[in-house]
Design an enzyme around this catalytic site. Structure first.
Site, PDB file in Angstrom:
ATOM      1  N   GLU A   1      33.859  30.687  36.928  1.00 52.30           N
ATOM      2  CA  GLU A   1      34.845  31.360  37.773  1.00 52.30           C
ATOM      3  C   GLU A   1      34.885  30.573  39.066  1.00 52.30           C
ATOM      4  O   GLU A   1      33.896  30.538  39.812  1.00 52.30           O
ATOM      5  CB  GLU A   1      34.373  32.786  38.064  1.00 52.30           C
ATOM      6  CG  GLU A   1      35.358  33.830  37.618  1.00 52.30           C
ATOM      7  CD  GLU A   1      34.902  35.219  38.030  1.00 52.30           C
ATOM      8  OE1 GLU A   1      34.741  35.440  39.245  1.00 52.30           O
ATOM      9  OE2 GLU A   1      34.677  36.045  37.127  1.00 52.30           O
TER      10      GLU A   1
ATOM     11  N   ASP B   1      35.452  41.056  48.660  1.00 52.17           N
ATOM     12  CA  ASP B   1      34.174  40.356  48.668  1.00 52.17           C
ATOM     13  C   ASP B   1      33.201  40.838  49.721  1.00 52.17           C
ATOM     14  O   ASP B   1      33.583  41.200  50.836  1.00 52.17           O
ATOM     15  CB  ASP B   1      34.408  38.849  48.869  1.00 52.17           C
ATOM     16  CG  ASP B   1      34.973  38.215  47.615  1.00 52.17           C
ATOM     17  OD1 ASP B   1      34.344  38.368  46.560  1.00 52.17           O
ATOM     18  OD2 ASP B   1      36.067  37.606  47.698  1.00 52.17           O
TER      19      ASP B   1
ATOM     20  N   TYR C   1      36.771  42.228  32.496  1.00 47.42           N
ATOM     21  CA  TYR C   1      35.804  42.208  33.597  1.00 47.42           C
ATOM     22  C   TYR C   1      35.503  43.659  33.959  1.00 47.42           C
ATOM     23  O   TYR C   1      36.361  44.373  34.461  1.00 47.42           O
ATOM     24  CB  TYR C   1      36.398  41.453  34.772  1.00 47.42           C
ATOM     25  CG  TYR C   1      35.433  41.081  35.878  1.00 47.42           C
ATOM     26  CD1 TYR C   1      34.484  41.966  36.380  1.00 47.42           C
ATOM     27  CD2 TYR C   1      35.489  39.814  36.452  1.00 47.42           C
ATOM     28  CE1 TYR C   1      33.624  41.602  37.393  1.00 47.42           C
ATOM     29  CE2 TYR C   1      34.632  39.433  37.483  1.00 47.42           C
ATOM     30  CZ  TYR C   1      33.699  40.334  37.944  1.00 47.42           C
ATOM     31  OH  TYR C   1      32.856  39.976  38.965  1.00 47.42           O
TER      32      TYR C   1
END
Ligand SMILES: Cc1ncc(COP(=O)(O)O)c(C=O)c1O
Ligand SMILES: Cc1ncc(COP(=O)(O)O)c(C=O)c1O
Lengths: 398, 264, 398, 264
Positions: free
Chosen positions: B45, B56, B170
């Site tokens: 990734e 994040d 995911y």
């Protein structure tokens, strides 16, 4: 209102550009909002709080001295500066906090730049007996110590944000990050008509009281509507609140962005005037960015307009041409602030002074049969420090 | 047509590491990717550093800052994928990027770059199912796997998302942004098995996986793991070694040992 | 109202102890006031300004969270903090400025301590297109730079006073001196219910809107009157405004003076509690003085209560026992301010916090069938600096 | 009964100087009073220094501050009058004081002190006609002249005030507080002659009289002058000389010359 659509889109703008984790909280919020807005007991609670706590309806003031000074159209001010805590921000904070309570969430998250929305959030949190965490960039904490202290006095926790440029945009990022982690029992109280759906719509609904009142007050007094309605645009909450009831009327609407040092200098926050389409804080809209989609730090002397994006509904209204968006520089805003203070005895927030500056400019081009309604979104007490610095202070005999 | 297809031959024990393009510099990103492949990574990734990475945590934010300081951007990140392949990387590369940079390149140019740079997958953390229909379609047309995510809060969205997944699904381990976690909620197993019911593609778990113990746990109950912050943090620690010509090799060896320890 | 009598006396208090030069201006003022108060067009002008400019009626807020926190009587707040410029001072400034205009005087003189009345005066001067000179002690100018700047921004001239202790009392002296010299074309806009007749009466009449509104709001909602009404007392304008409509009702009235560091320490401004009868600023009243009749500088953390005298009507009401006057220390006031902020989301002026402190104390002794009405005379934004200093600021994690 | 009576034998060219008790100190106040008498003063206006002298300009305010620093107060000021008489002063002394100090002494004690200290007159600048009825009566009873003032704004009050005046009638020359003035309004002559129509006592003009020219002007159109700030200012100037034992005499001589210059 025909929009937003079911995806939260205002034409090509809006939507929900957020991590999957937030999708359910957003849907839940949407549901709860829909339910609340159609529940007369919620509406009553909201209006009671506005009236008995925040002091609404706010006055509609005829700025007779300013009108005389300028020459031209009659200038009217919708006095959001008379709200509890000094700006329109409280309308929205009250609405969202009531909704949060209704959803059983007793913890509020908010972001703030200059501290106005932080203070409004801390205020409603206190009044409703809720917890409140306010995310604020470290830079802004340094520049706005008084407001930080006010929030703490109100019992809120001010969380310093050290990521990015340590200003408003980063505070929003950090608030969203915190929210992602705590979405199950926290309510994110967004301060402007930005963010993912249903925030832009929700903030509009909680701010349209400004326009609803002003329209009624004006009509009751003059039996007609004003010719032009003007508001400043940061994220766009006071503007959308003011414009909404006039959208389908034959009234010219002008949104005023922060031109900073001039839109040609690059140092400004004129998102619609100079920005391009993109995604910021979960919403498709206009923003200031470079060719790689990285967000550019905006600049304005007024902390409340210093935001690189804008509410998606404004992007839409600009695109379809219903509202005209123009910009006013720092200098023009300060001059308007001074003129208003000297002629009307009203110390406007620098944000609001942007709208006043444009109002003065337009008034000159109209006749005294015509009327301009300006949203005076907040009071300028918070800005006296900035003004003193700008004008050189007491020592210079100013 | 790639939708509903796995991007992997193998269907379990997938190890999908995340690294930030240009952290600490372009060449090292390639070196690190090659080591990850050597250690058994199923795909890379490749994170595009961004000014406002709101999904994040602090570790990947810092990597973004370092990479942007080096002049990294979405175009260069995509070119870096090409360079990896040139240097012999065989496993697929998934571009991890926020939506706005993609938008600014424009559809046509973006897909030209994806193809030209031999990128096999795309993951956009702020483009949820409802907003990604068009993008999924375009990816499909270009033979690119558009990676979808499900989260513990997805509930009745899981079916729809899983059924439309491509490459792999995911599965976000827990609430919050990327970053290491000490432990995981008990409910994570139920969540994963629920997801697996609907997924035709492998289900890999990510967010917070940072120890051998975590990896083993998730290898048991899912098809694989995505490991981001733990790796990026290790890279950050090794920067002094990696960026000195004299110690670079021992830095890379150290990295390899770390990855090996994570997996075995 | 049975008083003041024709000499401006409230029992043994009041009167006109001024140089002969001012007697005619005072008689003229008295005439003009009488004339104006009985002229419905003047009354209408005054009420219009209050409503459309200052945002009246101000809200009556049920402090539900504070009530819950305290336990006991229901606490209500009359929200004078929501007025334009942030305190009750504007009610009076509007009234007097309108009267000045009516008398053909386009130049205002005002005194100020912390700057609140100065700002209110500068504000009305701007709105009515009048000149305004604000006398302010040099000490106070130093301590209140922001308010000085606000006045200047509004176009007023701030005149530094270097005589005496360079504080409020000296600013009044200097304003009177200037007025003696310029009484023919200047209007002295006194900021509290003090000074020679007809000032105490005039200020009462322009402030009784507080009590008139509150009484009506309370009665309309509950069909009865509150059991206790409380207001802080500096010069006594907000208190007399609040009390007046309740004087002939069966309602307990409490005026709260500034106890400073404790009335036994000598460092306080508890004029009625600790003062003696004498003449200050043209009026017979209670004041802080030594055996030779020299005025003693008072002390309070709140600049607005830091006055060595008190309005003569309060002296009278104290003497006849109709109103009870008590005192609250700095510390108690700050604690009440914090409690109010945290429970109600309202940042009160430190002045007003004195009334809140007493309200909390009294509420505890009453049942939840009873109600206390507190005059929240102003907002605390002006005091954030002082509070920060007191609490040690942001750094101390406060 | 002193009302309607002049306190002077002579009825014109009255010179009534004002000095502040205790400025620069008690002894000098006496010395200065004696010189004023020698120069032809008809009476001394002896000012009680006060914390809040709101009818006074900066010069007399400063003298008040100096005197209060020396511990002067209303009681001591009254005793000072006695000491002046003891040192041989023959002319009447008028106590000039704000109302509040009088009030605090209490009626009985105040009049006891007035009599004991041989004070002949009383002037209270903040006790206008309406408020002074009782005080005028008491003064009358004690044989003390209560000095009344009329101002340019007195208009229809003049008659009433003048008719009730005792000692002399103090005619305020112009709007404002005590202090020197460069010139006087044209209307002052009309005003004075108007006042004189009603007054049975001499009419003296005060406020701002500070030059020989002024004195001459007012000697012509009224019965006398009160001179305050000009004298107090001269004293202030002479403090260095007066308070030094070696130069005190020359300071007093200088003062005498100044007063002489003012009058002749
Ligand atoms: C007084 C005032 N006006 C305007 C704004 C801009 O926000 P918005 O565009 O959402 O009304 C702010 C933001 O802080 C503000 O404080
Ligand atoms: C908010 C506030 N409350 C009270 C006072 C005290 O004045 P008063 O006793 O005349 O109401 C002041 C004076 O500045 C004030 O600003």
């Amino acid at each position: 209102m025909k929009y937003p659509d079911e995806y939260g889109r205002f034409g090509e703008f809006g939507g929900k550009y957020v991590p999957e984790t937030l999708m359910k909280p957003l849907y839940e919020l949407e549901e709860a909002l829909k339910d609340a807005l159609s529940d007369s007991s919620f509406q009553q609670q909201y209006h009671q709080m506005l009236q008995k706590y925040s002091g609404r309806p706010t006055a509609l003031t005829f700025a007779d001295q300013l009108t005389k000074h300028v020459g031209g159209a009659n200038i009217f001010l919708k006095r959001e500066d008379l709200n509890h805590t000094g700006a329109h921000k409280i309308n929205n904070a009250i609405g969202q906090a009531l909704l949060s309570k209704r959803m059983g969430k007793k913890k509020l998250i908010a972001e703030t730049g200059a501290g106005q929305h932080g203070v409004a959030s801390a205020t409603v949190a206190a009044k409703f007996g809720m917890d409140c965490k306010v995310f604020m960039g470290e830079e802004d904490i340094d520049r706005q110590r008084l407001n930080v202290f006010r929030m703490q006095l109100l019992g809120a926790e001010v969380v310093p944000v050290t990521s990015g440029n340590k200003t408003l945009k980063d505070a929003v990022n950090e608030a969203i990050r915190y929210w992602v982690q705590h979405c199950e029992d926290h309510f994110y109280l967004m301060g402007s008509a930005v963010g993912p759906h249903p925030y832009p719509m929700m903030v509009r609904e909680f701010q349209r009281i400004i326009g609803d009142e002003a329209k009624e007050q004006f009509f009751n007094e003059f039996g007609k509507l004003p010719d032009v309605v003007i508001a400043c645009v940061g994220g766009g909450s006071n503007a959308i609140g003011m414009f909404t009831p006039f959208l389908e009327e034959d009234v010219k609407l002008i949104g005023v962005e922060a031109g900073g040092k001039g839109v040609e200098t690059g140092e400004h926050a004129a998102t619609i005037t100079k920005g391009t389409k993109g995604v910021i804080h979960g919403s498709m809209t206009y923003l200031l960015q470079n060719q790689y989609g990285e967000i550019i730090e905006p600049y304005s002397i007024s902390a409340g307009l210093d935001y690189p994006g804008v509410g998606p509904e404004h992007a839409y209204l600009a695109k379809i041409g219903r509202v005209v968006y123009e910009s006013v520089t720092d200098e023009e805003a300060i001059l308007a602030l001074e003129t208003l203070a000297k002629t009307e005895g009203i110390l406007a927030a620098i944000e609001s002074a942007h709208a006043v500056a444009k109002g003065i400019e337009i008034a000159k081009t109209l006749s005294n049969e015509q009327s301009i309604l300006i949203c005076l979104s907040g009071r300028g007490d918070k800005d006296v420090h900035t003004l003193m610095k700008t004008k050189g202070g007491v020592e210079n005999g100013f | 047509m790639v939708s509903n297809k796995s991007m992997f031959q193998q269907f379990d024990k997938l190890f999908i590491p995340f690294i930030t393009a240009g952290d600490p510099n372009e060449e090292l990103t390639i070196d690190l990717a090659l080591i990850l492949e050597k250690c058994g990574a199923s795909a890379i990734e490749l994170g595009v550093p961004y000014s406002d990475p709101l999904a994040d945590g602090p570790v990947i934010q810092q990597a973004s800052i370092r990479a942007r300081r080096n002049g990294m951007n979405i175009e260069k990140a995509m070119e870096l994928a090409y360079k990896m392949k040139e240097r012999g990387l065989k496993i697929p590369i998934i571009l991890f990027t926020y939506f706005n940079p993609v938008l600014q390149l424009g559809e046509k140019y973006f897909f030209t770059l994806m193809e030209k740079n031999r990128l096999e997958g795309l993951l956009i953390p702020d483009l949820p199912f409802e907003e990604s229909g068009w993008m999924r379609k375009k990816c499909d047309e270009h033979g690119i796997y558009f990676i979808s995510m499900v989260a513990p809060t997805s509930y009745n969205r899981i079916k729809k998302i899983a059924e439309n997944a491509a490459g792999f699904l995911y599965c976000v381990s827990s609430l919050g942004v990327t970053g290491e976690r000490q432990s995981f909620d008990e409910r994570v197993s139920d969540f994963i098995s629920h997801v697996k019911k609907y997924a035709e593609v492998p289900v890999a778990v990510g967010f917070g996986i940072s120890s051998n113990e975590h990896v083993k746990k998730f290898f048991k109950i899912s098809d694989g793991v995505v490991v981001g912050s733990a790796i990026v943090k290790q890279i950050e620690k090794l920067i002094p070694l990696l960026t000195n010509a004299n110690t670079k090799q021992s830095g890379l060896q150290e990295f390899e040992r770390f990855i090996h320890g994570l997996l075995h």
